[in-house]
Motif scaffolding. Structure first.
Motif, PDB file in Angstrom:
ATOM      1  N   ILE A  37       0.847  -1.193   0.000  1.00 31.92           N
ATOM      2  CA  ILE A  37       0.000   0.000   0.000  1.00 31.92           C
ATOM      3  C   ILE A  37       0.883   1.245   0.000  1.00 31.92           C
ATOM      4  CG2 ILE A  37      -0.203   0.122   2.538  1.00 31.92           C
ATOM      5  CD1 ILE A  37      -3.126   1.002   2.122  1.00 31.92           C
ATOM      6  N   ASP A  38       0.564   2.220  -0.860  1.00 27.60           N
ATOM      7  CA  ASP A  38       1.444   3.374  -1.011  1.00 27.60           C
ATOM      8  C   ASP A  38       1.023   4.514  -0.087  1.00 27.60           C
ATOM      9  OD1 ASP A  38      -0.468   5.219  -2.530  1.00 27.60           O
ATOM     10  OD2 ASP A  38      -0.434   3.450  -3.835  1.00 27.60           O
ATOM     11  N   ALA A  39       1.891   5.523   0.012  1.00 25.24           N
ATOM     12  CA  ALA A  39       1.671   6.635   0.933  1.00 25.24           C
ATOM     13  C   ALA A  39       0.443   7.449   0.550  1.00 25.24           C
ATOM     14  CB  ALA A  39       2.911   7.539   0.968  1.00 25.24           C
ATOM     15  N   ASP A  40       0.197   7.627  -0.766  1.00 26.49           N
ATOM     16  CA  ASP A  40      -0.975   8.393  -1.198  1.00 26.49           C
ATOM     17  C   ASP A  40      -2.269   7.704  -0.763  1.00 26.49           C
ATOM     18  OD1 ASP A  40       0.497  10.391  -2.299  1.00 26.49           O
ATOM     19  OD2 ASP A  40       0.282   9.724  -4.377  1.00 26.49           O
ATOM     20  N   THR A  41      -2.306   6.379  -0.871  1.00 25.63           N
ATOM     21  CA  THR A  41      -3.502   5.630  -0.457  1.00 25.63           C
ATOM     22  C   THR A  41      -3.716   5.752   1.041  1.00 25.63           C
ATOM     23  OG1 THR A  41      -3.173   4.060  -2.271  1.00 25.63           O
ATOM     24  CG2 THR A  41      -4.626   3.375  -0.466  1.00 25.63           C
ATOM     25  N   LEU A  42      -2.640   5.672   1.813  1.00 29.05           N
ATOM     26  CA  LEU A  42      -2.754   5.823   3.275  1.00 29.05           C
ATOM     27  C   LEU A  42      -3.264   7.225   3.630  1.00 29.05           C
ATOM     28  CD1 LEU A  42       0.520   4.061   4.478  1.00 29.05           C
ATOM     29  CD2 LEU A  42      -1.824   3.279   4.851  1.00 29.05           C
ATOM     30  N   ASP A  43      -2.778   8.235   2.911  1.00 35.89           N
ATOM     31  CA  ASP A  43      -3.230   9.602   3.177  1.00 35.89           C
ATOM     32  C   ASP A  43      -4.709   9.753   2.830  1.00 35.89           C
ATOM     33  OD1 ASP A  43      -2.684  12.390   3.885  1.00 35.89           O
ATOM     34  OD2 ASP A  43      -3.024  12.808   1.760  1.00 35.89           O
ATOM     35  N   ARG A  44      -5.129   9.125   1.735  1.00 37.65           N
ATOM     36  CA  ARG A  44      -6.543   9.181   1.336  1.00 37.65           C
ATOM     37  C   ARG A  44      -7.417   8.517   2.390  1.00 37.65           C
ATOM     38  NH1 ARG A  44      -9.625   5.389  -0.781  1.00 37.65           N
ATOM     39  NH2 ARG A  44      -7.882   4.064  -1.422  1.00 37.65           N
ATOM     40  N   ILE A  45      -6.982   7.361   2.880  1.00 37.60           N
ATOM     41  CA  ILE A  45      -7.763   6.638   3.886  1.00 37.60           C
ATOM     42  C   ILE A  45      -7.851   7.440   5.175  1.00 37.60           C
ATOM     43  CG2 ILE A  45      -7.770   4.573   5.347  1.00 37.60           C
ATOM     44  CD1 ILE A  45      -6.585   3.059   2.943  1.00 37.60           C
ATOM     45  N   ARG A  46      -6.757   8.061   5.564  1.00 41.18           N
ATOM     46  CA  ARG A  46      -6.773   8.905   6.771  1.00 41.18           C
ATOM     47  C   ARG A  46      -7.833  10.002   6.639  1.00 41.18           C
ATOM     48  NH1 ARG A  46      -3.390  10.847  10.968  1.00 41.18           N
ATOM     49  NH2 ARG A  46      -1.720   9.393  10.418  1.00 41.18           N
ATOM     50  N   LYS A  47      -7.867  10.679   5.483  1.00 44.67           N
ATOM     51  CA  LYS A  47      -8.829  11.766   5.286  1.00 44.67           C
ATOM     52  C   LYS A  47     -10.263  11.238   5.264  1.00 44.67           C
ATOM     53  CE  LYS A  47      -5.654  14.846   2.829  1.00 44.67           C
ATOM     54  NZ  LYS A  47      -5.283  15.464   1.536  1.00 44.67           N
ATOM     55  N   GLN A  48     -10.465  10.070   4.642  1.00 52.79           N
ATOM     56  CA  GLN A  48     -11.807   9.478   4.623  1.00 52.79           C
ATOM     57  C   GLN A  48     -12.280   9.150   6.031  1.00 52.79           C
ATOM     58  OE1 GLN A  48     -11.292   6.436   1.224  1.00 52.79           O
ATOM     59  NE2 GLN A  48     -13.500   6.774   1.335  1.00 52.79           N
ATOM     60  N   ILE A 398     -11.494  26.203 -11.297  1.00 52.53           N
ATOM     61  CA  ILE A 398     -10.529  26.395 -10.211  1.00 52.53           C
ATOM     62  C   ILE A 398     -10.784  25.412  -9.077  1.00 52.53           C
ATOM     63  CG2 ILE A 398      -9.708  28.020  -8.462  1.00 52.53           C
ATOM     64  CD1 ILE A 398     -10.404  30.271 -10.485  1.00 52.53           C
ATOM     65  N   SER A 399     -12.056  25.239  -8.710  1.00 50.31           N
ATOM     66  CA  SER A 399     -12.381  24.313  -7.612  1.00 50.31           C
ATOM     67  C   SER A 399     -11.980  22.885  -7.966  1.00 50.31           C
ATOM     68  CB  SER A 399     -13.870  24.377  -7.285  1.00 50.31           C
ATOM     69  OG  SER A 399     -14.674  23.906  -8.361  1.00 50.31           O
ATOM     70  N   SER A 400     -12.106  22.519  -9.230  1.00 49.20           N
ATOM     71  CA  SER A 400     -11.691  21.170  -9.656  1.00 49.20           C
ATOM     72  C   SER A 400     -10.201  20.968  -9.432  1.00 49.20           C
ATOM     73  CB  SER A 400     -12.041  20.955 -11.137  1.00 49.20           C
ATOM     74  OG  SER A 400     -13.438  20.988 -11.338  1.00 49.20           O
ATOM     75  N   ALA A 401      -9.413  21.993  -9.762  1.00 47.60           N
ATOM     76  CA  ALA A 401      -7.971  21.891  -9.573  1.00 47.60           C
ATOM     77  C   ALA A 401      -7.615  21.792  -8.093  1.00 47.60           C
ATOM     78  CB  ALA A 401      -7.280  23.095 -10.206  1.00 47.60           C
ATOM     79  N   ILE A 402      -8.267  22.591  -7.264  1.00 49.57           N
ATOM     80  CA  ILE A 402      -7.981  22.549  -5.824  1.00 49.57           C
ATOM     81  C   ILE A 402      -8.338  21.178  -5.255  1.00 49.57           C
ATOM     82  CG2 ILE A 402      -8.638  23.518  -3.581  1.00 49.57           C
ATOM     83  CD1 ILE A 402      -9.008  26.222  -5.000  1.00 49.57           C
ATOM     84  N   ARG A 403      -9.442  20.602  -5.711  1.00 52.39           N
ATOM     85  CA  ARG A 403      -9.834  19.271  -5.225  1.00 52.39           C
ATOM     86  C   ARG A 403      -8.819  18.212  -5.648  1.00 52.39           C
ATOM     87  NH1 ARG A 403     -16.080  18.898  -6.885  1.00 52.39           N
ATOM     88  NH2 ARG A 403     -15.921  16.862  -5.862  1.00 52.39           N
ATOM     89  N   ASP A 404      -8.263  18.370  -6.837  1.00 52.30           N
ATOM     90  CA  ASP A 404      -7.201  17.450  -7.259  1.00 52.30           C
ATOM     91  C   ASP A 404      -5.961  17.638  -6.393  1.00 52.30           C
ATOM     92  OD1 ASP A 404      -8.755  16.311  -9.213  1.00 52.30           O
ATOM     93  OD2 ASP A 404      -7.893  17.455 -10.865  1.00 52.30           O
ATOM     94  N   LEU A 405      -5.629  18.891  -6.119  1.00 50.83           N
ATOM     95  CA  LEU A 405      -4.454  19.155  -5.285  1.00 50.83           C
ATOM     96  C   LEU A 405      -4.644  18.594  -3.874  1.00 50.83           C
ATOM     97  CD1 LEU A 405      -3.733  22.823  -6.445  1.00 50.83           C
ATOM     98  CD2 LEU A 405      -2.182  20.874  -6.721  1.00 50.83           C
ATOM     99  N   ARG A 406      -5.891  18.548  -3.417  1.00 49.00           N
ATOM    100  CA  ARG A 406      -6.182  17.969  -2.102  1.00 49.00           C
ATOM    101  C   ARG A 406      -6.188  16.440  -2.130  1.00 49.00           C
ATOM    102  NH1 ARG A 406     -11.277  21.653   0.160  1.00 49.00           N
ATOM    103  NH2 ARG A 406     -10.117  23.613   0.426  1.00 49.00           N
ATOM    104  N   LYS A 407      -6.051  15.885  -3.339  1.00 52.72           N
ATOM    105  CA  LYS A 407      -6.063  14.425  -3.526  1.00 52.72           C
ATOM    106  C   LYS A 407      -7.370  13.817  -3.022  1.00 52.72           C
ATOM    107  CE  LYS A 407      -1.032  14.076  -3.314  1.00 52.72           C
ATOM    108  NZ  LYS A 407       0.156  13.460  -2.662  1.00 52.72           N
ATOM    109  N   GLU A 408      -8.452  14.454  -3.409  1.00 50.97           N
ATOM    110  CA  GLU A 408      -9.778  14.001  -3.016  1.00 50.97           C
ATOM    111  C   GLU A 408     -10.076  12.633  -3.634  1.00 50.97           C
ATOM    112  OE1 GLU A 408     -14.168  15.303  -4.260  1.00 50.97           O
ATOM    113  OE2 GLU A 408     -12.951  16.953  -3.500  1.00 50.97           O
ATOM    114  N   PRO A 409     -10.621  11.698  -2.850  1.00 47.39           N
ATOM    115  CA  PRO A 409     -10.902  10.356  -3.385  1.00 47.39           C
ATOM    116  C   PRO A 409     -11.904  10.367  -4.541  1.00 47.39           C
ATOM    117  CG  PRO A 409     -10.976  10.344  -0.987  1.00 47.39           C
ATOM    118  CD  PRO A 409     -10.883  11.774  -1.398  1.00 47.39           C
ATOM    119  N   LEU A 410     -12.955  11.201  -4.435  1.00 49.29           N
ATOM    120  CA  LEU A 410     -13.951  11.270  -5.502  1.00 49.29           C
ATOM    121  C   LEU A 410     -13.377  12.058  -6.670  1.00 49.29           C
ATOM    122  CD1 LEU A 410     -16.871  10.790  -6.502  1.00 49.29           C
ATOM    123  CD2 LEU A 410     -17.473  12.984  -5.456  1.00 49.29           C
TER     124      LEU A 410
END
Length: 910
Positions: A37-48, A398-410
């Motif tokens: 499991i990679d660091a990005d996935t762990l970060d996503r799970i933490r936020k979820q 702009i909001s789409s880009a910010i959501r990508d930068l936040r690494k939003e799961p959806l």
């Protein structure tokens, strides 16, 4: 089977309270359980976990007729919950918190208990209704109900969606995920061994499906049963169908073919769920006779000896309440159940009330009336976009880009544009919007990431301005956003969602489930977007419509729902007048939901609630609009029990206002000396006929809905006749209150107080909103006349404290509600009706205030003193003498702005 790392994390947490220590423990264990499991996935799970585990929710309340025994409790321990357990596992894997699932379990138990016991074969029919908020999770609830129904023995399950294929297909996709566990297309094609999806990952059983994402019910679909009679099937049958004549007739033909000689009904227990129930058999549409749809639904139910009909709606003003058919109808005779929402739900009160936590999301539209005139027809040409729509589009990118930068799961991103009901105009608008988007994205692609070039391009400077106004506090600098913007928005498409939509243009989020960017759309539409369709990842809404029908407006509110992780980025562009309507609707719906809770506590049946809604003054608008297509006039009886009526629309004419002031002066001169309650002048027990005589002498604008005249001559108003002539003891004496404010003392208005002193009245200062040029009325800010404190005048302190306690309990169940107790909470405690006379002095808007641009300056208002009134009624019984009868024709409704010429047309509308 259970290999989803998020689901594993939920399992580790269990029922423990989520703390930082526990969160770190879980994230530390996951790499040992799921190697690689990679660091990005762990970060996503933490936020979820942080955004879902802490969500709380309270179970709903219901009314029932007392004719159903609590059969489920007796059977529960002996049932093998194959479908339900799989569904809850899927919900956990999708990020649902344990508290929300627990309440869903309780709610669906309560609803299923009110339905018929499928193990009883002595013939039964149950009809009920479940009320939930728009985009609040009604689908999750009825999917849970379907799963439990399958486990308890229901064998034939029909889900009726809206009247459009896009919605039916979306509902089928959700049933495939949440109940079937397989792709319905493959099952319909006879491929029984296809790959498990959704809840199918957690169970071995598969129900029979006679519809698919591509196909509504056709008689040939029965082939999926391989010739096995319905009475011999082991697993339940599911159909997801539109409420259109053809599929319903196909179903009736199929059911009739299953009858053996001499049979008139099937012995299988039926569960029929009617989603968007207020759009089922009542709201008029050109392509289907609503009475025919109603009849066909009832014909389906008659084919079964044992049947439960459960309607789902977000609008308490649904026509199943307003105008239930006589005799064998679909009225929820057996039960009404009101769902609550989780704490992370964003609803009308959260956005449209001043104290709402998401009120900042609102952005005024002040420039769209030229592009989209109020009374436009289907031949309207779209030459350019209003600047506000261009700004909204920029905010979406702009909001789409910010959501990508936040690494939003959806990954899905959606924007809503709803400005016209005509499909032809929607298509033209889409064409212009596509061109604007193409040019903007090309500039973003070519120049935005370049440090030296971007600020030389006007469109890109405007992008920066939108970021500065809306997103400068969103966590990423402009330089970071602009250098990643193209990657986020290159795939954005403009799609038109209506009954003419090409198959390639449909939302079809499922097809983009596993893509890197998901589905990213600007969806242009009208009614099709307003009837149950969910816009995944909706962030920006642009809404410019003039409807005043409450049920229509609420259904159009696709911006309500769950925006976990990006709610701070959401914005709703809207006309200020419609914002005020939504504010009012939020209060009305809150009041009706409280009625359910009170009736629940007093064990009253659904018929009492149906009567309450049909008699509510606010249903007058809905009734009129819904019936006007096929009727020349509307007759409607309403009750003003526990209701307050105000006159926020005031005459603009100086002479009329001077006459009103003289009328007030004469009236209070006939009263006994006033008792002073603080700065309020107060008179007790004034005869009702004197009150009615005073009211009839006032000049009142016909824009005030509750005060509309019996005919357009204005010779009398039904409400005033009711005040004068009703025979209810409780309404024979009135209290009168004249509050004072900070305005200039009026020498022409003097009150003699009980202490013998004479006082010149000081008017309340009020702001006025701008109105269309040439209007003969003025409009008080936010359509509010009085203050909440007016409703509790002369109430005992113990009563006021009791109301505060009751409101505290209400807030505990619905935390988004503000701390201020609404006025309607006090009315049922009043001993007599109350007339509040508001003398008003126009004042300037607050400098720098959010609403300053909406307001008139005091110098623009010629009457320097105006009179507005508020009528507050206590609770009284709904006897024959308790109703105010209104009779309206189209001329009257058009004069009041409640219908327009275009609303009478049989035009090509969505």
């Amino acid at each position: 089977m259970n290999s989803d790392p998020f689901l594993i994390a939920v399992g580790i947490i269990g029922t423990r309270e989520l703390t930082d220590e526990l969160l770190n423990e879980v994230i530390g264990k996951l790499p040992m359980i799921t190697p690689g499991i990679d660091a990005d996935t762990l970060d996503r799970i933490r936020k979820q976990l942080e955004s879902t585990i802490g969500v709380s929710m309270a179970p709903g309340q219901g009314l029932h007729g007392g004719d159903q025994e609590p059969w489920l409790e007796d059977l529960k321990s002996g049932i093998e919950w194959k479908y339900w357990n799989a569904y809850t596992n899927q919900l956990k894997a999708s990020g649902f918190g344990l508290e929300v699932i627990r309440v869903l379990d309780e709610d669906t138990d309560n609803i299923l208990t009110e339905c018929g016991n499928p193990r009883l074969v002595d013939g039964w029919r149950v009809q009920g209704l479940v009320m939930g908020d728009v985009q609040s999770g009604k689908t999750a609830n009825y999917c849970g109900l379907i799963n439990k129904a399958a486990d308890t023995g229901y064998k034939f399950i029909v889900l009726l969606t809206g009247m459009i294929e896009e919605l039916r297909a979306q509902s089928q996709e959700r049933m495939d995920e949440g109940f079937v566990g397989r792709n319905s297309r493959d099952i319909l094609d006879g491929q029984r061994d296809n790959r498990a999806i959704g809840s199918g990952r957690f169970k071995q059983v598969v129900p029979n499906v006679l519809t698919s994402i591509e196909s509504d019910f056709l008689t040939k679909n029965k082939q999926a049963l391989f010739g096995i009679p319905l009475e011999n099937i082991s697993e339940p049958v599911l159909l997801v169908m539109k409420k259109n004549c053809s599929p319903l007739r196909n179903l009736i033909t199929f059911l009739d073919s299953q009858m053996r000689n001499g049979m008139h009904q099937l012995d299988l227990p039926l569960l029929l769920i009617d989603d968007e129930a207020d759009n089922a058999s009542v709201n008029a549409r050109k392509d289907d006779d609503p009475a025919t749809i109603n009849k066909l639904i009832r014909e389906v139910m008659k084919r079964f000896a044992n049947a439960s009909y459960v309607a789902y709606t977000a609008t308490p003003f649904a026509n199943v309440f307003i105008n239930p058919d006589l005799g064998d109808d679909l009225f929820p005779t057996n039960f009404v159940y009101s769902l609550n929402t989780p704490t992370n739900y964003i609803g009308a009160a959260s956005i449209f009330t001043d104290a709402g936590p998401h009120h900042y999301q609102l952005v005024d539209i002040n420039d769209a009336d030229i592009a989209f005139p109020d009374k436009h027809k289907k031949d309207l040409q779209i030459k350019d976009l209003p600047a506000s729509l261009k700004q909204a589009t920029a905010a979406f990118l702009i909001s789409s880009a910010i959501r990508d930068l936040r690494k939003e799961p959806l990954r899905h991103r959606s924007m809503l544009v709803n400005v016209t009901r005509f499909t032809d105009v929607q298509i033209r608008l889409s064409t212009v919007l596509k061109q604007h988007l193409y040019e903007l994205v090309e500039e973003i692609k070519q120049y935005l990431a370049d440090d030296d070039l971007w600020d030389r391009h006007d469109q890109l400077v405007k992008l920066h301005d939108v970021w500065s106004e809306h997103y400068s506090e969103a966590g990423f600098s402009w330089d970071v956003v602009r250098k990643t913007l193209y990657e986020s928005v290159a795939s954005v498409k403009v799609v038109t969602i209506n009954q003419k939509t090409d198959a390639l243009d449909r939302l079809n989020y499922g097809a983009y489930r596993n893509t890197g960017k998901g589905r990213r759309v600007i969806a242009v539409g009208g009614l099709t977007l307003s009837r149950g369709l969910t816009l995944e990842g909706l962030c920006i809404s642009y809404f410019f419509r003039n409807s005043k029908a409450y049920d229509t407006l609420l259904q159009m509110g696709r911006w309500f729902g769950y925006r976990t992780g990006y709610d701070d980025l959401c914005r709703v562009w809207m006309d200020p007048d419609i914002q005020d309507w939504f504010t009012h609707i939020a209060s009305v719906v809150d009041e009706l939901r409280m009625d359910i809770r009170r009736m629940h506590a007093n064990r009253q049946p659904p018929s009492k609630f149906g009567m309450r809604v049909r008699a509510h003054p606010d249903t007058l608008i809905v009734t009129a609009l819904n019936k006007m297509r096929n009727a020349q006039e509307v007759e409607h009886a309403v009750s003003f029990s526990e209701y307050s009526a105000e006159t926020p629309f005031l005459p603009r004419d100086i002479t009329l206002n001077q006459k009103n002031l003289e009328t007030v002066s004469h009236f209070i001169g006939t009263l006994a000396p006033a008792e002073m309650l603080g700065n309020r002048c107060f008179w007790r027990e004034v005869p009702a006929r004197d009150v009615a005589r005073f009211l009839r002498a006032l000049e009142i604008s016909n824009m005030n809905m509750e005060f509309i005249p019996a005919d357009m001559s204005g010779s009398d108003r039904p409400l005033f006749s009711f005040i004068a002539d009703n025979a209810l003891d409780l309404l024979q004496k009135w209290d009168i209150c004249l509050p004072q404010g900070d305005g200039t003392e009026l020498p022409e208005l003097i009150v003699t107080a009980a202490d013998g002193m004479s006082r010149q009245v000081k008017p309340r200062q009020r702001q006025f909103e701008k109105v269309p040029k040439g209007s003969d009325y003025l409009k008080l800010n936010k359509q509010r006349v009085g203050e909440i404190s007016d409703d509790k005048v002369d109430l005992d302190k113990m009563v006021i404290n009791a109301v505060a306690t009751e409101w505290g309990e209400e807030r505990r169940q619905v935390p988004e509600k503000g701390a201020t107790v609404p006025g309607y909470m006090y009315r049922r405690y009043r001993k007599r009706p109350l007339l509040t006379i508001n003398v008003i002095e126009p004042t300037n808007p607050k400098t720098g205030g959010k609403r300053e641009h909406r307001m008139m300056k005091a110098t623009e208002i010629e009457p320097v003193t105006l009179v507005a009134i508020s009528l507050t009624f206590p609770r009284f019984e709904n006897s024959q003498q308790a109703f105010v009868s209104y009779k309206l024709n189209k001329v009257a409704l058009r004069t009041m702005g409640l219908i327009t010429d275009s609303e009478d047309e049989e035009d090509d509308e969505d």
